[in-house]
Design a protein around this motif. Structure first.
Motif, PDB file in Angstrom:
ATOM      1  N   LEU A 513       0.826  -1.177  -0.146  1.00  0.00           N
ATOM      2  CA  LEU A 513      -0.213  -0.054   0.231  1.00  0.00           C
ATOM      3  C   LEU A 513       0.683   1.198  -0.168  1.00  0.00           C
ATOM      4  O   LEU A 513       1.925   1.481   0.722  1.00  0.00           O
ATOM      5  CB  LEU A 513      -0.875   0.065   1.343  1.00  0.00           C
ATOM      6  CG  LEU A 513      -1.994   1.017   1.235  1.00  0.00           C
ATOM      7  CD1 LEU A 513      -3.229   0.584   0.341  1.00  0.00           C
ATOM      8  CD2 LEU A 513      -2.545   1.219   2.835  1.00  0.00           C
ATOM      9  N   GLN A 514       0.672   2.216  -0.948  1.00  0.00           N
ATOM     10  CA  GLN A 514       1.265   3.565  -0.720  1.00  0.00           C
ATOM     11  C   GLN A 514       0.231   4.456  -0.302  1.00  0.00           C
ATOM     12  O   GLN A 514       0.687   5.567   0.489  1.00  0.00           O
ATOM     13  CB  GLN A 514       1.871   3.928  -2.186  1.00  0.00           C
ATOM     14  CG  GLN A 514       3.144   2.893  -2.556  1.00  0.00           C
ATOM     15  CD  GLN A 514       3.590   3.051  -3.853  1.00  0.00           C
ATOM     16  OE1 GLN A 514       2.978   3.514  -4.668  1.00  0.00           O
ATOM     17  NE2 GLN A 514       4.821   2.529  -4.002  1.00  0.00           N
ATOM     18  N   ASP A 515      -0.775   4.897  -0.896  1.00  0.00           N
ATOM     19  CA  ASP A 515      -1.845   5.590  -0.682  1.00  0.00           C
ATOM     20  C   ASP A 515      -3.341   5.013  -0.729  1.00  0.00           C
ATOM     21  O   ASP A 515      -3.343   4.053  -1.488  1.00  0.00           O
ATOM     22  CB  ASP A 515      -1.641   6.903  -1.600  1.00  0.00           C
ATOM     23  CG  ASP A 515      -2.541   8.051  -1.046  1.00  0.00           C
ATOM     24  OD1 ASP A 515      -2.929   8.138   0.310  1.00  0.00           O
ATOM     25  OD2 ASP A 515      -2.588   9.151  -1.796  1.00  0.00           O
ATOM     26  N   PHE A 516      -4.322   5.508  -0.265  1.00  0.00           N
ATOM     27  CA  PHE A 516      -5.766   5.137  -0.332  1.00  0.00           C
ATOM     28  C   PHE A 516      -6.400   6.250   0.382  1.00  0.00           C
ATOM     29  O   PHE A 516      -6.097   6.820   1.253  1.00  0.00           O
ATOM     30  CB  PHE A 516      -5.714   3.714   0.622  1.00  0.00           C
ATOM     31  CG  PHE A 516      -6.930   3.021   0.078  1.00  0.00           C
ATOM     32  CD1 PHE A 516      -6.996   2.258  -0.791  1.00  0.00           C
ATOM     33  CD2 PHE A 516      -8.042   2.789   1.156  1.00  0.00           C
ATOM     34  CE1 PHE A 516      -8.326   1.525  -1.053  1.00  0.00           C
ATOM     35  CE2 PHE A 516      -9.301   2.401   0.820  1.00  0.00           C
ATOM     36  CZ  PHE A 516      -9.346   1.441  -0.283  1.00  0.00           C
ATOM     37  N   ASN A 517      -7.620   6.392  -0.162  1.00  0.00           N
ATOM     38  CA  ASN A 517      -8.503   7.091   0.339  1.00  0.00           C
ATOM     39  C   ASN A 517      -9.634   6.413   1.400  1.00  0.00           C
ATOM     40  O   ASN A 517     -10.474   5.559   0.942  1.00  0.00           O
ATOM     41  CB  ASN A 517      -9.455   7.667  -0.742  1.00  0.00           C
ATOM     42  CG  ASN A 517     -10.373   8.570   0.007  1.00  0.00           C
ATOM     43  OD1 ASN A 517     -10.493   9.133   1.094  1.00  0.00           O
ATOM     44  ND2 ASN A 517     -11.357   9.285  -1.094  1.00  0.00           N
ATOM     45  N   PHE A 518      -9.298   6.626   2.861  1.00  0.00           N
ATOM     46  CA  PHE A 518     -10.066   5.667   3.654  1.00  0.00           C
ATOM     47  C   PHE A 518     -11.267   6.769   3.895  1.00  0.00           C
ATOM     48  O   PHE A 518     -12.133   6.021   4.789  1.00  0.00           O
ATOM     49  CB  PHE A 518      -9.211   5.528   5.017  1.00  0.00           C
ATOM     50  CG  PHE A 518      -8.206   4.834   4.884  1.00  0.00           C
ATOM     51  CD1 PHE A 518      -8.503   3.453   4.730  1.00  0.00           C
ATOM     52  CD2 PHE A 518      -6.761   5.092   4.712  1.00  0.00           C
ATOM     53  CE1 PHE A 518      -7.274   2.623   4.491  1.00  0.00           C
ATOM     54  CE2 PHE A 518      -5.739   4.411   4.402  1.00  0.00           C
ATOM     55  CZ  PHE A 518      -5.846   3.142   4.223  1.00  0.00           C
ATOM     56  N   SER A 519     -11.648   7.690   3.333  1.00  0.00           N
ATOM     57  CA  SER A 519     -12.609   8.525   3.830  1.00  0.00           C
ATOM     58  C   SER A 519     -14.025   8.110   3.737  1.00  0.00           C
ATOM     59  O   SER A 519     -14.979   8.206   4.688  1.00  0.00           O
ATOM     60  CB  SER A 519     -12.611   9.965   3.373  1.00  0.00           C
ATOM     61  OG  SER A 519     -12.365  10.024   2.025  1.00  0.00           O
ATOM     62  N   PRO A 520     -14.330   7.104   2.847  1.00  0.00           N
ATOM     63  CA  PRO A 520     -15.638   6.530   2.790  1.00  0.00           C
ATOM     64  C   PRO A 520     -16.026   5.551   4.013  1.00  0.00           C
ATOM     65  O   PRO A 520     -17.303   5.204   4.264  1.00  0.00           O
ATOM     66  CB  PRO A 520     -15.911   5.638   1.546  1.00  0.00           C
ATOM     67  CG  PRO A 520     -14.654   6.085   0.625  1.00  0.00           C
ATOM     68  CD  PRO A 520     -13.769   6.602   1.579  1.00  0.00           C
ATOM     69  N   PHE A 521     -14.967   4.992   4.480  1.00  0.00           N
ATOM     70  CA  PHE A 521     -15.165   4.075   5.483  1.00  0.00           C
ATOM     71  C   PHE A 521     -15.629   4.660   6.940  1.00  0.00           C
ATOM     72  O   PHE A 521     -14.479   4.720   8.059  1.00  0.00           O
ATOM     73  CB  PHE A 521     -13.983   3.118   5.520  1.00  0.00           C
ATOM     74  CG  PHE A 521     -13.727   2.450   4.519  1.00  0.00           C
ATOM     75  CD1 PHE A 521     -14.402   1.319   4.077  1.00  0.00           C
ATOM     76  CD2 PHE A 521     -12.988   3.023   3.359  1.00  0.00           C
ATOM     77  CE1 PHE A 521     -14.142   0.601   2.961  1.00  0.00           C
ATOM     78  CE2 PHE A 521     -12.828   2.291   2.089  1.00  0.00           C
ATOM     79  CZ  PHE A 521     -13.465   1.156   1.895  1.00  0.00           C
TER      80      PHE A 521
END
Ligand SMILES: *[C@@H]1O[C@H](CO)[C@@H](O)[C@H](O)[C@H]1NC(C)=O
Ligand SMILES: *[C@@H]1O[C@H](CO)[C@@H](O)[C@H](O)[C@H]1NC(C)=O
Ligand SMILES: *[C@@H]1O[C@H](CO)[C@@H](O)[C@H](O)[C@H]1NC(C)=O
Ligand SMILES: *[C@@H]1O[C@H](CO)[C@@H](O)[C@H](O)[C@H]1NC(C)=O
Ligand SMILES: *[C@@H]1O[C@H](CO)[C@@H](O)[C@H](O)[C@H]1NC(C)=O
Ligand SMILES: *[C@@H]1O[C@H](CO)[C@@H](O)[C@H](O)[C@H]1NC(C)=O
Ligand SMILES: *[C@@H]1O[C@H](CO)[C@@H](O)[C@H](O)[C@H]1NC(C)=O
Ligand SMILES: *[C@@H]1O[C@H](CO)[C@@H](O)[C@H](O)[C@H]1NC(C)=O
Ligand SMILES: *[C@@H]1O[C@H](CO)[C@@H](O)[C@H](O)[C@H]1NC(C)=O
Ligand SMILES: *[C@@H]1O[C@H](CO)[C@@H](O)[C@H](O)[C@H]1NC(C)=O
Ligand SMILES: *[C@@H]1O[C@H](CO)[C@@H](O)[C@H](O)[C@H]1NC(C)=O
Ligand SMILES: *[C@@H]1O[C@H](CO)[C@@H](O)[C@H](O)[C@H]1NC(C)=O
Length: 679
Positions: A513-521
């Motif tokens: 993993l390098q980057d991920f958008n966690f905001s929906p969770f």
């Protein structure tokens, strides 16, 4: 303080012997006197006469002397555990005929056991006796228990009993429960024959090599765990139904499945940590002329000849009432034909760490009642299942298949169990099927996780996953997903989209993993993104209300102060060691340290890299050493200057001292090294 109180009190009694309500240091609650841990050296004599229960634990009462209880004739219960007691006078209970319950655990009663035996013999109502931890041998015990015909509960654990025979418990006709745990028993010869009412027997932590001719039909619970038992063989001639419900033979040396009674009520059968296997494949080999009988001898040279069909597997006796079978950590390669089906009430089947080579998840092989199935760490390479879309295994809720080498399975197998809630499929080599490109084949190298409406927890760590097709988890309300240790996994933004409303626990450790958008969770509480290549903290983390965040072993060099402030407010536990933090950008660390909400679980291990590329403990690093800023630098130089001046001053004074006091030096040396001589 206590000593003073006791002294004062004795003085009182001497002066005012007729006092109506003498003070006592014991606590009285109705008819119970609590005198535990009061450094008493004898039984208090000033307690109310009508007391029925007396607790004297943790005092130093070396001896119970005749008469010390004579004032308390209503006593039903006396507890004097852990009192360094080594003698109990023979007549001590002569005025306490109502005593039913005696606790003398952890004393030294082996020293004067004859007197003690005499004292017990007057207690015709004694029901409960605890003499655990008293250094008693079997001969002492045999004498102590003589004539105690009313005894129902006896604790003899932690003594030094070696051997039991028919004399040991000969008078205990009423005994219901017997604890012999933690002795050194290696032989039991007809010792329990008279105990017709015995319901619970604990033989755990002894040295018994076998239990043969087992015929105690009255027992409900037998615990023989942690012995050296190689054989458990019931007397097969008994046609009565055994009352046995719980049999614990864990941590022994069984080679065979125990030879159980022909008729019994066993619900819980615990066999973990043995060497059990099945051998019917050997019985078919007529060139191996193997014996069928085993002979057991006791010390007296008496032989009991037990003939068992060792190599055939249909002699297990009755297992039809078993609900829990734990056979973890054994050598089972296969179950004999129809073996599992003999347990129509089996709910929990635990067989972690065996050698099972094949498993059919079908109602033909497994009882349809199975609720929990743990076959982790076996040698399964392929799973078989019903080809119909609904399996008969409709109670199956927990399924653990991790640590096998499963490479093929019917792709829709997990969709056929209508109650499935927790699946651990980690450490196998099966991918994720593309939900729209499905064949209905019986065997494939991928599994379907779509539309599993009951599934809550899914563990697919270490499965060599490399991509998550879109919509994979749609219709599956997971709260817990572990994808860790799939280093080639590249998680696209959309592929977990079906889970954004439910997911609370997400494991993405070692997933590249390098980057991920966690905001929906929004529901996420536990996030593990350790062992990745994250160099900048994803901004979306600031929108979450996490309980736990694992950031270990990444490539972070710092955390922006404004992000640190947000995290310190919103996260409770963080793991953060193993990054490349810059020692001169540690404001975030101080923010974390100061926070009352956030706890850095590994704060002692957090390191940073300083200007000279050295790793230092972040907590000990002094930012003065960073240089760059003029103020810091000048302080540094001041310190350096000051210390060198200080050092030279000390040097100068030493030289002065030695020069002007020339005789001091030899005297010092003389004092320390040589015998005195005169100068
Ligand atoms: C037990 O009872 C027998 C017979 O009543 C008696 O002879 C014996 O002395 C008793 N033993 C003890 C320890 O009291
Ligand atoms: C058997 O005894 C051991 C040791 O005391 C204990 O850990 C275990 O829980 C007992 N088994 C059962 C079924 O009670
Ligand atoms: C029987 O045992 C012998 C000796 O171990 C072995 O060579 C042979 O293959 C076995 N036969 C079968 C049918 O298992
Ligand atoms: C098996 O062994 C016994 C004695 O060891 C011998 O008498 C018998 O003949 C043998 N049977 C076969 C089938 O080899
Ligand atoms: C076992 O030993 C006892 C006492 O030594 C003796 O009376 C009995 O007959 C023996 N039983 C057998 C089956 O040899
Ligand atoms: C035990 O049984 C076997 C077979 O029935 C027999 O050969 C043997 O002599 C018996 N041993 C004793 C000690 O009775
Ligand atoms: C499992 O099923 C396969 C095929 O459906 C069959 O060949 C095999 O014998 C079965 N195994 C067991 C142990 O029942
Ligand atoms: C399912 O398993 C549970 C044990 O967890 C048991 O109480 C229940 O009776 C089982 N249901 C069926 C239909 O077998
Ligand atoms: C599955 O079994 C493995 C190995 O026995 C164990 O480490 C793991 O915690 C189990 N998984 C679950 C969800 O209980
Ligand atoms: C999942 O369920 C939806 C709606 O019921 C259906 O349209 C879709 O085809 C199902 N997907 C799979 C892979 O079964
Ligand atoms: C799957 O197995 C069933 C019976 O076991 C068989 O009838 C069917 O042809 C198989 N399907 C495929 C695609 O192999
Ligand atoms: C994060 O996941 C890794 C790999 O599964 C594991 O070793 C580690 O213990 C997890 N961290 C926490 C805090 O549970």
């Amino acid at each position: 303080m206590l000593g003073i109180r006791v002294l004062l009190y004795f003085g009182f009694v001497a002066v005012l012997p007729a006092l109506c309500h003498p003070h006592t240091i014991c606590t009285l609650i109705q008819r119970t006197a609590m005198c535990n841990s009061l450094r008493l050296s004898s039984v208090p004599s000033n307690l109310p006469q009508h007391i029925e229960e007396l607790f004297l634990n943790q005092n130093i009462i070396l001896k119970l002397q005749t008469g010390c209880l004579s004032g308390y004739s209503s006593l039903r219960m006396l507890s004097c555990a852990n009192c360094f007691l080594n003698a109990v006078d023979g007549q001590v209970f002569s005025n306490s005929p109502l005593i039913e319950n005696l606790n003398f655990a952890d004393n030294e009663l082996h020293k004067e056991h004859n007197q003690f035996a005499q004292s017990l013999s007057s207690l015709t109502r004694l029901r409960i006796l605890d003499i655990s931890g008293n250094g008693l041998t079997e001969d002492m015990v045999s004498e102590l228990l003589q004539n105690l015909t009313s005894l129902e509960y006896l604790d003899l654990s932690r003594n030094v009993l070696l051997r039991l025979d028919e004399y040991t418990f000969r008078d205990l006709h009423q005994l219901k429960e017997l604890n012999l745990e933690n002795n050194v028993l290696f032989e039991i010869d007809a010792a329990f024959d008279h105990l017709k009412k015995l319901r619970r027997l604990n033989l755990a932590f002894n040295s018994l090599p076998c239990l043969v001719k087992f015929e105690m039909t009255q027992l409900v619970v037998l615990n023989a765990s942690h012995n050296l038992i190689e054989w458990f063989i019931t007397n097969q001639d008994i046609t009565e139904t055994f009352d046995l419900e719980t049999l614990d033979l864990s941590d022994n040396r069984l080679l065979y499945f125990p030879f159980l009674p022909t008729y019994n009520r066993i619900k819980t059968l615990l066999l973990p940590n043995n060497h059990i296997g099945f051998y019917s494949h050997l019985s078919q080999n007529s060139s191996l002329n193997w014996t069928n009988s085993v002979e057991f001898y006791n010390l007296g040279g008496n032989a009991s000849n037990v003939t068992a069909e060792l190599w055939r597997d249909d002699l297990q006796g009755d297992i039809s009432s078993v609900q829990l079978l734990d056979i973890s950590v054994n050598q089972v390669r296969y179950f004999p034909q129809g073996f599992l089906q003999k347990m129509p009430h089996l709910y929990w089947l635990r067989m972690r760490s065996n050698c099972l080579e094949s498993l059919n998840l079908t109602g033909e092989e497994l009882p349809v009642t199975v609720y929990e199935l743990d076959v982790s760490n076996n040698r399964l390479a392929e799973l078989h299942a019903d080809s119909s879309s609904i399996s008969e295994l409709n109670n199956l809720t927990h399924l653990n298949l991790s640590l096998n080498n499963i490479q093929k399975l019917p792709p829709r197998v997990f969709t056929t169990f209508p109650s499935l809630s927790i699946v651990d499929f980690s450490y196998n080599t099966v991918g994720l099927c593309h939900p729209t490109e499905l064949s209905n084949s019986n065997s494939s190298a991928c599994a379907v996780w779509t539309n599993l409406s009951t599934l809550k927890q899914l563990h697919i760590a270490g499965c060599n996953l490399n991509k998550i097709p879109p919509l994979t988890f749609n219709g599956t309300p997971l709260t817990y997903l572990d994808l860790s240790n799939n280093p080639d996994l590249h998680i696209g933004q959309g592929c977990l989209s079906g889970l954004s409303g439910t997911l609370q626990h997400l494991g993405l450790s070692n997933t590249g993993l390098q980057d991920f958008n966690f905001s929906p969770f929004k529901q996420l509480r536990f996030l593990n993104i350790s062992k990745n290549s994250i160099s900048v903290l994803p901004i979306s983390l600031m929108t979450l209300n996490l309980k736990l965040l694992d950031l270990r072993d990444n490539m972070l060099s710092t955390i922006k102060p404004e992000h640190a402030t947000v995290l310190a407010k919103q996260v409770q536990i963080v793991y953060i060691e193993g990054n490349n933090f810059n020692c001169c950008q540690l404001e975030w660390y101080r923010t974390f340290e100061k926070s009352k909400n956030l706890h850095v679980a590994d704060h002692l291990e957090v390191t940073c890299v300083d200007l000279h590329q050295q790793r230092l403990k972040a907590g000990l690093f002094n930012s003065v050493l960073c240089g760059g800023r003029s103020t810091d630098e000048s302080i540094f130089w001041y310190i350096l200057l000051f210390s060198s001046v200080g050092v030279s001053m000390v040097g100068v004074s030493i030289i002065y001292f030695l020069t002007f006091r020339p005789r001091l030096l030899p005297r010092v040396i003389k004092k320390k090294c040589w015998k005195p001589t005169t100068y």
